[in-house]
Motif scaffolding. Structure first.
Motif, PDB file in Angstrom:
ATOM      1  N   MET A  23      -9.915  -1.802  -0.328  1.00 16.62           N
ATOM      2  CA  MET A  23      -8.241  -1.112   0.000  1.00 16.62           C
ATOM      3  C   MET A  23      -7.190  -2.160   0.402  1.00 16.62           C
ATOM      4  O   MET A  23      -6.032  -2.072  -0.105  1.00 16.62           O
ATOM      5  N   LEU A  24      -7.516  -3.357   0.933  1.00 18.17           N
ATOM      6  CA  LEU A  24      -6.288  -4.211   1.282  1.00 18.17           C
ATOM      7  C   LEU A  24      -6.185  -5.066   0.102  1.00 18.17           C
ATOM      8  O   LEU A  24      -4.752  -5.463  -0.150  1.00 18.17           O
ATOM      9  N   SER A  25      -7.157  -5.171  -0.811  1.00 20.10           N
ATOM     10  CA  SER A  25      -6.647  -5.858  -2.126  1.00 20.10           C
ATOM     11  C   SER A  25      -6.034  -5.019  -3.031  1.00 20.10           C
ATOM     12  O   SER A  25      -4.806  -5.527  -3.627  1.00 20.10           O
ATOM     13  N   LEU A  26      -6.004  -3.575  -2.793  1.00 17.14           N
ATOM     14  CA  LEU A  26      -5.290  -2.750  -3.655  1.00 17.14           C
ATOM     15  C   LEU A  26      -3.848  -2.735  -3.193  1.00 17.14           C
ATOM     16  O   LEU A  26      -2.865  -2.614  -3.641  1.00 17.14           O
ATOM     17  N   PHE A  27      -3.791  -2.580  -1.877  1.00 15.54           N
ATOM     18  CA  PHE A  27      -2.436  -2.883  -1.000  1.00 15.54           C
ATOM     19  C   PHE A  27      -1.634  -4.031  -1.445  1.00 15.54           C
ATOM     20  O   PHE A  27      -0.248  -3.854  -1.892  1.00 15.54           O
ATOM     21  N   THR A  28      -2.425  -5.159  -1.601  1.00 16.97           N
ATOM     22  CA  THR A  28      -1.651  -6.525  -2.006  1.00 16.97           C
ATOM     23  C   THR A  28      -1.297  -6.418  -3.364  1.00 16.97           C
ATOM     24  O   THR A  28      -0.091  -6.746  -3.559  1.00 16.97           O
ATOM     25  N   LEU A  29      -2.052  -5.796  -3.988  1.00 14.53           N
ATOM     26  CA  LEU A  29      -1.617  -5.655  -5.640  1.00 14.53           C
ATOM     27  C   LEU A  29      -0.182  -4.782  -5.816  1.00 14.53           C
ATOM     28  O   LEU A  29       0.707  -5.015  -6.686  1.00 14.53           O
ATOM     29  N   ALA A  33       3.302  -5.450  -7.202  1.00 13.00           N
ATOM     30  CA  ALA A  33       3.649  -4.618  -8.533  1.00 13.00           C
ATOM     31  C   ALA A  33       5.049  -4.291  -8.495  1.00 13.00           C
ATOM     32  O   ALA A  33       5.818  -4.380  -9.094  1.00 13.00           O
ATOM     33  N   ILE A  34       5.140  -3.678  -7.072  1.00  7.66           N
ATOM     34  CA  ILE A  34       6.331  -2.987  -6.638  1.00  7.66           C
ATOM     35  C   ILE A  34       7.515  -4.095  -6.600  1.00  7.66           C
ATOM     36  O   ILE A  34       8.694  -3.985  -7.040  1.00  7.66           O
ATOM     37  N   GLY A  35       7.156  -5.224  -5.855  1.00  6.26           N
ATOM     38  CA  GLY A  35       7.940  -6.247  -5.844  1.00  6.26           C
ATOM     39  C   GLY A  35       8.740  -6.819  -7.169  1.00  6.26           C
ATOM     40  O   GLY A  35       9.720  -7.030  -7.245  1.00  6.26           O
ATOM     41  N   LEU A  36       7.498  -6.996  -7.972  1.00 10.70           N
ATOM     42  CA  LEU A  36       8.045  -7.350  -9.443  1.00 10.70           C
ATOM     43  C   LEU A  36       8.893  -6.229 -10.182  1.00 10.70           C
ATOM     44  O   LEU A  36       9.728  -6.748 -10.948  1.00 10.70           O
ATOM     45  N   LEU A  37       8.628  -5.130  -9.995  1.00  9.64           N
ATOM     46  CA  LEU A  37       9.471  -4.169 -10.633  1.00  9.64           C
ATOM     47  C   LEU A  37      10.857  -4.107  -9.996  1.00  9.64           C
ATOM     48  O   LEU A  37      11.782  -3.917 -10.777  1.00  9.64           O
ATOM     49  N   VAL A  38      10.887  -4.182  -8.810  1.00  6.90           N
ATOM     50  CA  VAL A  38      12.324  -4.007  -7.845  1.00  6.90           C
ATOM     51  C   VAL A  38      12.889  -5.247  -8.171  1.00  6.90           C
ATOM     52  O   VAL A  38      14.278  -5.385  -8.055  1.00  6.90           O
ATOM     53  N   LEU A  39      12.332  -6.764  -8.285  1.00  3.15           N
ATOM     54  CA  LEU A  39      12.878  -7.699  -8.820  1.00  3.15           C
ATOM     55  C   LEU A  39      13.798  -7.677  -9.823  1.00  3.15           C
ATOM     56  O   LEU A  39      14.834  -8.344  -9.900  1.00  3.15           O
ATOM     57  N   GLN A  41      15.846  -5.035 -10.489  1.00  2.75           N
ATOM     58  CA  GLN A  41      16.871  -4.727 -10.163  1.00  2.75           C
ATOM     59  C   GLN A  41      17.786  -5.349  -9.010  1.00  2.75           C
ATOM     60  O   GLN A  41      18.973  -5.382  -9.207  1.00  2.75           O
ATOM     61  N   THR A  42      17.019  -5.789  -7.874  1.00  2.00           N
ATOM     62  CA  THR A  42      17.761  -6.520  -6.739  1.00  2.00           C
ATOM     63  C   THR A  42      16.831  -7.642  -6.403  1.00  2.00           C
ATOM     64  O   THR A  42      15.740  -7.377  -6.329  1.00  2.00           O
ATOM     65  N   LEU A  43      17.325  -8.710  -6.446  1.00  2.00           N
ATOM     66  CA  LEU A  43      16.584  -9.941  -6.132  1.00  2.00           C
ATOM     67  C   LEU A  43      15.846  -9.847  -4.603  1.00  2.00           C
ATOM     68  O   LEU A  43      14.747 -10.072  -4.534  1.00  2.00           O
ATOM     69  N   LEU A  44      16.873  -9.705  -3.591  1.00  2.00           N
ATOM     70  CA  LEU A  44      16.524  -9.691  -2.523  1.00  2.00           C
ATOM     71  C   LEU A  44      15.472  -8.579  -2.002  1.00  2.00           C
ATOM     72  O   LEU A  44      14.343  -8.741  -1.325  1.00  2.00           O
ATOM     73  N   GLY A  45      15.385  -7.246  -2.744  1.00  2.00           N
ATOM     74  CA  GLY A  45      14.430  -6.249  -2.336  1.00  2.00           C
ATOM     75  C   GLY A  45      13.249  -6.540  -3.107  1.00  2.00           C
ATOM     76  O   GLY A  45      12.228  -6.233  -2.493  1.00  2.00           O
ATOM     77  N   GLY A  46      13.294  -7.015  -4.203  1.00  2.00           N
ATOM     78  CA  GLY A  46      12.070  -7.532  -4.840  1.00  2.00           C
ATOM     79  C   GLY A  46      11.218  -8.760  -4.116  1.00  2.00           C
ATOM     80  O   GLY A  46      10.036  -8.517  -3.954  1.00  2.00           O
ATOM     81  N   LEU A  47      12.031  -9.558  -3.707  1.00  3.67           N
ATOM     82  CA  LEU A  47      11.413 -10.590  -2.948  1.00  3.67           C
ATOM     83  C   LEU A  47      10.695 -10.259  -1.707  1.00  3.67           C
ATOM     84  O   LEU A  47       9.736 -10.701  -1.150  1.00  3.67           O
ATOM     85  N   VAL A  48      11.463  -9.134  -0.928  1.00  6.73           N
ATOM     86  CA  VAL A  48      10.936  -8.654   0.410  1.00  6.73           C
ATOM     87  C   VAL A  48       9.573  -8.052  -0.032  1.00  6.73           C
ATOM     88  O   VAL A  48       8.841  -8.154   0.729  1.00  6.73           O
ATOM     89  N   PHE A  49       9.547  -7.068  -0.792  1.00  6.07           N
ATOM     90  CA  PHE A  49       8.234  -6.513  -1.352  1.00  6.07           C
ATOM     91  C   PHE A  49       7.198  -7.654  -1.810  1.00  6.07           C
ATOM     92  O   PHE A  49       6.151  -7.225  -1.076  1.00  6.07           O
ATOM     93  N   LEU A  50       7.426  -8.392  -2.608  1.00  7.80           N
ATOM     94  CA  LEU A  50       6.523  -9.415  -3.023  1.00  7.80           C
ATOM     95  C   LEU A  50       6.156 -10.068  -1.921  1.00  7.80           C
ATOM     96  O   LEU A  50       4.945 -10.396  -1.946  1.00  7.80           O
ATOM     97  N   LEU A  51       6.838 -10.721  -1.056  1.00  4.89           N
ATOM     98  CA  LEU A  51       6.474 -11.756  -0.250  1.00  4.89           C
ATOM     99  C   LEU A  51       6.079 -10.894   1.006  1.00  4.89           C
ATOM    100  O   LEU A  51       5.046 -11.407   1.677  1.00  4.89           O
ATOM    101  N   VAL A  52       6.969 -10.175   1.688  1.00  5.18           N
ATOM    102  CA  VAL A  52       6.368  -9.461   2.722  1.00  5.18           C
ATOM    103  C   VAL A  52       5.188  -8.514   2.610  1.00  5.18           C
ATOM    104  O   VAL A  52       4.113  -8.665   3.611  1.00  5.18           O
ATOM    105  N   GLY A  53       5.263  -7.607   1.828  1.00  9.03           N
ATOM    106  CA  GLY A  53       4.280  -6.730   1.402  1.00  9.03           C
ATOM    107  C   GLY A  53       2.908  -7.597   1.085  1.00  9.03           C
ATOM    108  O   GLY A  53       1.711  -7.149   1.635  1.00  9.03           O
ATOM    109  N   GLY A  54       2.999  -8.448  -0.158  1.00 10.34           N
ATOM    110  CA  GLY A  54       1.981  -9.232  -0.367  1.00 10.34           C
ATOM    111  C   GLY A  54       1.301 -10.163   0.615  1.00 10.34           C
ATOM    112  O   GLY A  54       0.154 -10.328   0.956  1.00 10.34           O
TER     113      GLY A  54
END
Length: 182
Positions: A23-29, A33-39, A41-54
């Motif tokens: 479950m934690l691995s799926l959350f990380t992935l 993935a959301i961070g890369l998709l949002v990246l 569109q917007t650099l800041l939002g994508g990095l937040v999802f990628l770095l904070v969520g991951g």
């Protein structure tokens, strides 16, 4: 903890929280993935999802996913307790002759019930080893795991260890007098 190997000269108990790890691995992935998709569109939002969520997912895997292994080896005359996460590895070795028996530690779940008296507190348990003190004092309790849980796995681990020790040494009628007072 589950018995993975049991023979007259070797007992191995292991615990690996597969469900939490998956479950934690799926959350990380998913966060990555959301961070890369949002990246796109917007650099800041994508990095937040990628770095904070991951990062939170990776930290969760490092904290909550611990492989625990207890090995009682009669041939080598030792007890080995191994604990491994992705961030650390810890191994503790005792002489098998110092192991008196296994026991369960119990407490109540939850915290302060004074603010909410309707909150139900349930008993939780963890297995522990009762070891002889090298200085000849009262026996010491060494927890096998730091985590208390409400399942029957602690009792089953204690029962398996004590049965294996009884088969190895024979029943000991003085066992109860060697336990620390409660």
């Amino acid at each position: 903890m589950k018995v993975t190997q049991s023979s007259p000269d070797l007992l191995i108990l292991e615990e690996m929280p597969w469900f939490i790890a998956i479950m934690l691995s799926l959350f990380t992935l998913m966060s990555a993935a959301i961070g890369l998709l949002v990246l796109s569109q917007t650099l800041l939002g994508g990095l937040v999802f990628l770095l904070v969520g991951g990062g939170m997912g990776l930290a969760g895997v490092g904290i909550f996913v611990e492989r625990l292994q207890l090995i009682l080896d009669a041939r080598a005359g030792r007890v080995t307790l191994r604990s491994r996460t992705i961030f650390r590895h810890r191994e503790t070795v005792f002489d098998l002759s110092d192991l008196i028996r296994a026991t369960g530690e119990s407490t109540l779940s939850g915290g302060d019930t004074s603010s909410d008296p309707s909150r139900v507190r349930r008993p939780v348990h963890r297995p522990a080893l009762v070891l002889r003190d090298g200085a000849g004092g009262t026996p010491l309790l060494h927890p096998i795991t730091e985590i208390y849980d409400s399942s029957r796995s602690s009792a089953e681990a204690v029962r398996a260890i004590n049965q294996w020790l009884s088969d190895l040494r024979g029943p000991d009628p003085t066992l109860d007098s060697a336990l620390p007072p409660r």
